[in-house]
Design a protein around this motif. Structure first.
Motif, short mmCIF file in Angstrom:
data_model
loop_
_atom_site.label_atom_id
_atom_site.label_comp_id
_atom_site.label_asym_id
_atom_site.label_seq_id
_atom_site.Cartn_x
_atom_site.Cartn_y
_atom_site.Cartn_z
N GLN A 9 0.82 -1.22 0.00
CA GLN A 9 0.00 0.00 0.00
C GLN A 9 0.86 1.28 0.00
O GLN A 9 0.32 2.37 -0.06
CB GLN A 9 -0.92 0.01 1.23
N ALA A 10 2.16 1.12 0.07
CA ALA A 10 3.07 2.28 0.19
C ALA A 10 3.35 2.88 -1.18
O ALA A 10 3.37 2.19 -2.20
CB ALA A 10 4.36 1.85 0.85
N ASP A 11 3.61 4.18 -1.18
CA ASP A 11 4.00 4.86 -2.41
C ASP A 11 5.51 5.10 -2.41
O ASP A 11 6.22 4.70 -1.48
CB ASP A 11 3.25 6.19 -2.56
N PHE A 12 5.98 5.73 -3.45
CA PHE A 12 7.42 5.95 -3.62
C PHE A 12 7.99 6.75 -2.44
O PHE A 12 9.05 6.42 -1.89
CB PHE A 12 7.66 6.70 -4.94
N ARG A 13 7.30 7.81 -2.05
CA ARG A 13 7.80 8.69 -0.98
C ARG A 13 7.89 7.95 0.35
O ARG A 13 8.84 8.13 1.10
CB ARG A 13 6.89 9.91 -0.85
N THR A 14 6.89 7.14 0.64
CA THR A 14 6.90 6.41 1.92
C THR A 14 8.05 5.43 1.98
O THR A 14 8.71 5.28 3.03
CB THR A 14 5.57 5.67 2.10
N LEU A 15 8.32 4.73 0.88
CA LEU A 15 9.37 3.73 0.88
C LEU A 15 10.77 4.36 0.93
O LEU A 15 11.64 3.91 1.69
CB LEU A 15 9.24 2.84 -0.37
N ILE A 16 11.00 5.41 0.14
CA ILE A 16 12.37 5.94 0.03
C ILE A 16 12.79 6.72 1.25
O ILE A 16 14.00 6.92 1.48
CB ILE A 16 12.49 6.79 -1.25
N ARG A 17 11.87 7.18 2.05
CA ARG A 17 12.25 7.96 3.24
C ARG A 17 12.76 7.07 4.37
O ARG A 17 13.32 7.58 5.35
CB ARG A 17 11.09 8.83 3.73
N PRO B 171 15.31 4.85 6.32
CA PRO B 171 16.78 4.87 6.29
C PRO B 171 17.41 3.62 5.67
O PRO B 171 18.55 3.68 5.20
CB PRO B 171 17.16 4.99 7.77
N TYR B 172 16.69 2.47 5.64
CA TYR B 172 17.28 1.24 5.15
C TYR B 172 16.88 0.93 3.70
O TYR B 172 17.26 -0.12 3.17
CB TYR B 172 16.85 0.06 6.02
N ILE B 173 16.13 1.81 3.06
CA ILE B 173 15.69 1.58 1.68
C ILE B 173 16.20 2.72 0.80
O ILE B 173 15.88 3.89 1.06
CB ILE B 173 14.15 1.48 1.57
N ASP B 174 16.97 2.40 -0.24
CA ASP B 174 17.47 3.43 -1.15
C ASP B 174 16.59 3.52 -2.39
O ASP B 174 15.58 2.79 -2.53
CB ASP B 174 18.94 3.17 -1.51
N LYS B 175 16.97 4.35 -3.33
CA LYS B 175 16.15 4.58 -4.53
C LYS B 175 16.04 3.35 -5.42
O LYS B 175 14.91 3.00 -5.84
CB LYS B 175 16.73 5.77 -5.30
N PRO B 176 17.15 2.65 -5.77
CA PRO B 176 17.00 1.43 -6.59
C PRO B 176 16.10 0.38 -5.95
O PRO B 176 15.33 -0.31 -6.63
CB PRO B 176 18.44 0.93 -6.75
N GLN B 177 16.19 0.22 -4.66
CA GLN B 177 15.35 -0.75 -3.96
C GLN B 177 13.88 -0.33 -4.01
O GLN B 177 12.98 -1.18 -4.17
CB GLN B 177 15.82 -0.91 -2.52
#
Length: 246
Positions: free
Chosen positions: A187-195, A197-203
């Protein structure tokens, strides 16, 4: 009558002599009147000679010239007196007194206190020895980004906390993992995931790509197929990702 005429008869030579004599007398009288000296003023005291009075007046005049009377000066403003170092020290408490005063007003926790890291606010964190205003705000901010701490060791990831400071802080804390707020990945969007600390942009892009292709991520087996996530990444993220089927 003839006798009187004879008596007052003067020859021409006598008349000229009388005229010259009269002019000479008049001239002498005028000269005496013109050169008559001014009268000397009488002394004020009949018993004091005039020379004495003149001497006293001359002495007073000389003294007034030698020692003129000063003009009245306006009152000076009272200057603020600066305390000397010794005077200032008298009103300062000694080092022992200051140390004792700090000891009584200290709001730090006593030794042996344990603080739950996921529920403590910034004011509570400041009571831990070694944590001030700056570190308390950093800890709370990092905890919000993570979704909560799953281990006290994560304090070492907070900016500014080095190994020595972490070793001093670690005994003061414990962690309640039930307070962690995991991310609902499907249910998460791009902004929620990338913010996180353990998830970077490629992930983040890889996760969203799987969701668009398959509709959802069913579990950790799907992440094992993604080269963007190493075993260490999956270990760190396990407390923070929820797929709705766990």
């Amino acid at each position: 009558m003839n006798n009187l005429r004879d008596w007052f008869y003067f020859s021409a030579g006598e008349r000229r002599a009388l005229t010259v004599l009269s002019l000479l007398i008049i001239g002498i009288w005028v000269a005496l009147w013109w050169t008559e000296p001014e009268p000397i003023p009488e002394p004020m005291d009949e018993n004091i000679p005039g020379d004495t009075i003149r001497t006293v007046l001359q002495t007073e005049t000389d003294d007034s010239l030698a020692h003129p009377v000063p003009k009245p000066q306006p009152p000076k403003k009272q200057e603020k007196r600066t305390k000397t170092y010794r005077e200032a020290r008298q009103f300062q408490p000694s080092h022992a007194a200051r140390k004792q005063s700090k000891r009584y007003v200290s709001n730090k926790f006593p030794r042996g206190t344990v603080v739950e890291l996921n529920s403590a606010d910034s004011l509570t964190l400041r009571k831990v020895p070694g944590i001030g205003e700056a570190f308390s705000h950093r800890i709370v901010k990092y905890r919000d980004l993570l979704g909560g701490f799953y281990s006290v060791t994560q304090l070492a990831e907070v900016y500014g906390i080095d190994e020595e400071r972490y070793a001093a802080l670690a005994p003061w804390f414990c962690v309640d993992t039930t307070l962690i707020r995991p991310i609902l990945v499907n249910q998460a969007d791009f902004r929620t995931l990338i913010r996180h600390p353990y998830i970077d942009k490629p992930q983040t892009i890889a996760l969203l790509s799987v969701i668009r292709r398959k509709g959802q991520i069913t579990g950790w087996d799907d992440l094992r197929l993604l080269e963007e996530f190493t075993p260490e990444d999956r270990r760190r993220l396990r407390p923070y990702l929820s797929f709705g089927t766990d």
